[in-house]
Design a protein around this motif. Structure first.
Motif, PDB file in Angstrom:
ATOM      1  N   ALA A 218       0.839  -1.199   0.000  1.00 42.88           N
ATOM      2  CA  ALA A 218       0.000   0.000   0.000  1.00 42.88           C
ATOM      3  C   ALA A 218       0.873   1.247   0.000  1.00 42.88           C
ATOM      4  N   LEU A 219       0.491   2.212  -0.817  1.00 46.53           N
ATOM      5  CA  LEU A 219       1.201   3.482  -0.884  1.00 46.53           C
ATOM      6  C   LEU A 219       0.363   4.533  -0.169  1.00 46.53           C
ATOM      7  N   GLU A 220       0.832   4.932   1.012  1.00 45.90           N
ATOM      8  CA  GLU A 220       0.107   5.902   1.833  1.00 45.90           C
ATOM      9  C   GLU A 220       0.677   7.296   1.634  1.00 45.90           C
ATOM     10  N   THR A 221      -0.195   8.283   1.635  1.00 42.07           N
ATOM     11  CA  THR A 221       0.236   9.671   1.520  1.00 42.07           C
ATOM     12  C   THR A 221      -0.300  10.472   2.698  1.00 42.07           C
ATOM     13  N   LEU A 222       0.606  11.115   3.417  1.00 46.18           N
ATOM     14  CA  LEU A 222       0.216  12.022   4.491  1.00 46.18           C
ATOM     15  C   LEU A 222       0.280  13.426   3.921  1.00 46.18           C
ATOM     16  N   HIS A 223      -0.865  14.069   3.780  1.00 44.30           N
ATOM     17  CA  HIS A 223      -1.006  15.319   3.048  1.00 44.30           C
ATOM     18  C   HIS A 223       0.043  16.352   3.469  1.00 44.30           C
ATOM     19  N   ASN A 224       0.783  16.841   2.451  1.00 47.94           N
ATOM     20  CA  ASN A 224       1.793  17.881   2.605  1.00 47.94           C
ATOM     21  C   ASN A 224       2.965  17.490   3.505  1.00 47.94           C
ATOM     22  N   VAL A 225       3.060  16.222   3.862  1.00 46.14           N
ATOM     23  CA  VAL A 225       4.150  15.789   4.738  1.00 46.14           C
ATOM     24  C   VAL A 225       5.048  14.765   4.044  1.00 46.14           C
ATOM     25  N   GLY A 226       4.457  13.613   3.695  1.00 48.12           N
ATOM     26  CA  GLY A 226       5.299  12.590   3.094  1.00 48.12           C
ATOM     27  C   GLY A 226       4.540  11.391   2.591  1.00 48.12           C
ATOM     28  N   VAL A 227       5.297  10.358   2.244  1.00 45.68           N
ATOM     29  CA  VAL A 227       4.753   9.158   1.620  1.00 45.68           C
ATOM     30  C   VAL A 227       5.372   7.936   2.293  1.00 45.68           C
ATOM     31  N   ARG A 228       4.581   6.884   2.435  1.00 48.85           N
ATOM     32  CA  ARG A 228       5.101   5.632   2.971  1.00 48.85           C
ATOM     33  C   ARG A 228       4.635   4.484   2.098  1.00 48.85           C
ATOM     34  N   LEU A 229       5.590   3.665   1.655  1.00 50.15           N
ATOM     35  CA  LEU A 229       5.268   2.465   0.898  1.00 50.15           C
ATOM     36  C   LEU A 229       5.326   1.284   1.854  1.00 50.15           C
ATOM     37  N   ASN A 230       4.174   0.711   2.137  1.00 51.48           N
ATOM     38  CA  ASN A 230       4.097  -0.436   3.034  1.00 51.48           C
ATOM     39  C   ASN A 230       4.271  -1.728   2.245  1.00 51.48           C
ATOM     40  N   ILE A 231       5.256  -2.511   2.639  1.00 54.34           N
ATOM     41  CA  ILE A 231       5.565  -3.776   1.972  1.00 54.34           C
ATOM     42  C   ILE A 231       5.656  -4.875   3.021  1.00 54.34           C
ATOM     43  N   PRO A 232       4.968  -5.994   2.826  1.00 56.01           N
ATOM     44  CA  PRO A 232       5.051  -7.096   3.802  1.00 56.01           C
ATOM     45  C   PRO A 232       6.424  -7.759   3.736  1.00 56.01           C
ATOM     46  N   GLU A 233       6.862  -8.331   4.852  1.00 55.79           N
ATOM     47  CA  GLU A 233       8.129  -9.049   4.875  1.00 55.79           C
ATOM     48  C   GLU A 233       8.024 -10.330   4.063  1.00 55.79           C
ATOM     49  N   CYS A 234       9.142 -10.680   3.420  1.00 56.81           N
ATOM     50  CA  CYS A 234       9.174 -11.933   2.665  1.00 56.81           C
ATOM     51  C   CYS A 234       9.206 -13.116   3.629  1.00 56.81           C
ATOM     52  N   THR A 235       8.489 -14.176   3.264  1.00 55.09           N
ATOM     53  CA  THR A 235       8.508 -15.390   4.089  1.00 55.09           C
ATOM     54  C   THR A 235       9.164 -16.550   3.367  1.00 55.09           C
ATOM     55  N   ASP A 236       9.423 -16.369   2.034  1.00 54.38           N
ATOM     56  CA  ASP A 236      10.073 -17.455   1.303  1.00 54.38           C
ATOM     57  C   ASP A 236      11.532 -17.553   1.723  1.00 54.38           C
ATOM     58  N   GLN A 237      12.101 -18.752   1.682  1.00 53.48           N
ATOM     59  CA  GLN A 237      13.401 -19.024   2.249  1.00 53.48           C
ATOM     60  C   GLN A 237      14.539 -18.308   1.546  1.00 53.48           C
ATOM     61  N   ASP A 238      14.401 -18.049   0.245  1.00 51.70           N
ATOM     62  CA  ASP A 238      15.514 -17.449  -0.473  1.00 51.70           C
ATOM     63  C   ASP A 238      15.487 -15.939  -0.464  1.00 51.70           C
ATOM     64  N   SER A 239      14.507 -15.345   0.218  1.00 53.27           N
ATOM     65  CA  SER A 239      14.428 -13.901   0.247  1.00 53.27           C
ATOM     66  C   SER A 239      15.430 -13.363   1.252  1.00 53.27           C
ATOM     67  N   GLU A 240      15.930 -12.170   0.957  1.00 50.95           N
ATOM     68  CA  GLU A 240      16.880 -11.538   1.836  1.00 50.95           C
ATOM     69  C   GLU A 240      16.362 -10.211   2.349  1.00 50.95           C
ATOM     70  N   SER A 241      15.984  -9.337   1.410  1.00 50.62           N
ATOM     71  CA  SER A 241      15.524  -8.011   1.815  1.00 50.62           C
ATOM     72  C   SER A 241      14.940  -7.316   0.619  1.00 50.62           C
ATOM     73  N   THR A 242      14.053  -6.347   0.883  1.00 51.83           N
ATOM     74  CA  THR A 242      13.525  -5.550  -0.213  1.00 51.83           C
ATOM     75  C   THR A 242      14.444  -4.421  -0.570  1.00 51.83           C
ATOM     76  N   SER A 243      15.466  -4.182   0.261  1.00 52.37           N
ATOM     77  CA  SER A 243      16.413  -3.108  -0.038  1.00 52.37           C
ATOM     78  C   SER A 243      17.805  -3.683  -0.156  1.00 52.37           C
ATOM     79  N   THR A 244      18.794  -2.816  -0.281  1.00 54.91           N
ATOM     80  CA  THR A 244      20.141  -3.288  -0.551  1.00 54.91           C
ATOM     81  C   THR A 244      21.048  -3.213   0.657  1.00 54.91           C
ATOM     82  N   ASP A 245      20.523  -2.822   1.830  1.00 51.95           N
ATOM     83  CA  ASP A 245      21.416  -2.676   2.944  1.00 51.95           C
ATOM     84  C   ASP A 245      21.848  -4.018   3.521  1.00 51.95           C
ATOM     85  N   ASN A 246      21.343  -5.136   2.954  1.00 49.85           N
ATOM     86  CA  ASN A 246      21.820  -6.435   3.370  1.00 49.85           C
ATOM     87  C   ASN A 246      23.197  -6.726   2.797  1.00 49.85           C
ATOM     88  N   ALA A 247      23.632  -5.896   1.853  1.00 54.68           N
ATOM     89  CA  ALA A 247      24.909  -6.155   1.206  1.00 54.68           C
ATOM     90  C   ALA A 247      26.080  -5.927   2.159  1.00 54.68           C
TER      91      ALA A 247
END
Length: 248
Positions: A218-247
């Protein structure tokens, strides 16, 4: 990330510019070479670039004037001046009007490439994951290079524009937290003007439609403040992260 970096090179010396272009392309960058400042400005206004290399002495529009025009549109993009002139006043003037670096010809191509890398580390979003694909929960994949959204193991269900992909990448890398509007504008558009803000709203609306049928995203918008993209955590075994800070 390098393969997707677009560099604007404004250099009126055909031979010298061709050498720079060839060397940068060999290093993995995409380069658009323009031979005068007016053409370079038109290219900049039409396309998206990540860094500019501007010769100071050019016909029609010199590099300093071109840099000032670029800064009116984008306050974040790195600008590197190149010139056969080496006076202190030229260097100082270049920095005063918004330049980030100044190289005097002839310079080492290795040095130019190293300086480019330094600036891009500061201004570009984090590196794309090793396989080039972001995982948005268990079911959705975002291929930044191809600008496609797919369901795991399926065909793409959405093809993004270049700007949509940039916005989404930044939101994915900051998923599940509120990102200020000005932060997105500066990172993606390079400025926080009214027109850029209105443009961002259009792209956010498009992205929201792409995820309308995706449970948990879900892409939430807080008027005139900001935006938040809500993403569920991966549960599959080969998943690591939705971002790159796992590197790290």
């Amino acid at each position: 990330m390098v393969s997707n970096v677009q560099i604007l090179l404004a250099e009126d010396d055909y031979q010298y510019g061709s050498i720079i272009k060839k060397q940068l392309e060999a290093a993995g960058y995409a380069v658009v070479h323009c031979f005068d400042g007016e053409v370079a400005l038109k290219k900049f206004q039409r396309d998206d670039f990540d860094l500019c290399i501007l010769d100071v002495l050019m016909p029609k529009k010199d590099g300093f004037t071109l840099a000032q025009d670029i800064r009116k549109k984008n306050g974040m993009i790195p600008i590197l001046f190149i010139s056969s002139k080496a006076t202190d006043e030229d260097r100082l003037h270049g920095f005063r009007i918004g330049g980030d670096d100044f190289l005097v010809k002839p310079f080492s191509m290795r040095e130019l490439i190293m300086r480019i890398r330094v600036f891009l580390r500061r201004t570009l979003p984090k590196d794309v994951p090793g396989d080039g694909i972001y995982k948005l929960g268990d079911d959705v994949r975002f291929n930044y290079e191809e600008k496609e959204l797919t369901r795991a193991g399926g065909e793409p269900f959405a093809t993004l524009t270049k700007k949509e992909a940039k916005v989404l990448r930044y939101l994915v890398e900051n998923s599940n937290k509120l990102v200020k509007r000005d932060e997105i504008l500066l990172k993606v558009w390079g400025n926080s003007s009214f027109f850029s803000s209105r443009s961002m709203d259009v792209f956010l609306t498009r992205l929201r439609k792409h995820f309308k049928e995706e449970p948990g995203i879900a892409l939430e918008t807080l008027h005139n403040v900001g935006v938040r993209l809500n993403i569920p955590e991966c549960t599959d075994q080969d998943s690591e992260s939705t971002s790159t800070d796992n590197a790290g």
